[in-house]
Enzyme design. Sequence first.
Site, PDB file in Angstrom:
ATOM      1  N   ASP A 101       0.845  -1.187   0.000  1.00 38.04           N
ATOM      2  CA  ASP A 101       0.000   0.000   0.000  1.00 38.04           C
ATOM      3  C   ASP A 101       0.883   1.242   0.000  1.00 38.04           C
ATOM      4  OD1 ASP A 101      -2.047  -1.809   0.193  1.00 38.04           O
ATOM      5  OD2 ASP A 101      -2.560  -1.339   2.277  1.00 38.04           O
ATOM      6  N   ASP A 129     -15.818  -3.464  -1.704  1.00 39.07           N
ATOM      7  CA  ASP A 129     -15.461  -3.085  -0.342  1.00 39.07           C
ATOM      8  C   ASP A 129     -16.762  -2.925   0.432  1.00 39.07           C
ATOM      9  OD1 ASP A 129     -12.954  -2.912  -1.470  1.00 39.07           O
ATOM     10  OD2 ASP A 129     -12.942  -0.729  -1.551  1.00 39.07           O
TER      11      ASP A 129
END
EC number: 5.3.1.16
Length: 237
Positions: A8, A129
Amino acid sequence: MEVFPAVDVLRGMCVQLVQGERSTATVYGTPLENAQKWISLGAKNLHVVNLDGAFSASFENARVIREVVSETDVFVQVGGGIRSIADARGWLDAGVDRIIVSTFATKEPQSISALAKEFGSDRIMAGVDARAGEIAVSGWQETAGDYIEWAQLFEQLGAGSLLYTNVDVEGLQAGIAVEPVKALIDAVSVPVVVAGGVSSTADVSALKSFGAFGCVLGSSLYSGKISLQDALKEANV
């Protein structure tokens, strides 16, 4: 089952967040350093997220992400801040193996069909998500309806795979939430990669038994709660 170590990227560095909150960021060095570390330990896939892109402009971390793609020889999927066909095309033309479209897919669902037609379904992954059973968008700041209904729509539109992230447990290192994962995998026929809460070899084993195509290792991997070697071993039993 495939294992995807997370890389990330926030402000050019490799970080881990808790439930998507930038204020919780822990920095772990450069993206390339971490990518090479996981590859040296056996990783054959990388899950790269442009966190600046998820909150602002889509190509803020383009240079370091492209460096990861060009300097490694493993499968790389990239998500975060893809807000247009042009954004998606830019990553795919840069050598990314698969892109993840999330908020853009909910705002312009037909973009999935267009991208799948141009690049092939295998290179297009839709992000699902979810928070409390609803799809979470715009950096997880908003919700937009039942996550399973969205997942089924993405499949119908041509997404070759889905990335399911359970926001409720993401980054907490406390294990997966079983029922939402099983419900989604049972509701679709395309491969599902699961992120959020994967914290032990028991989690990896459970996901494999549910029929998950893969899992993403994030906070628990970086904190040392789970080792990549143990996860890979469990995934390949």
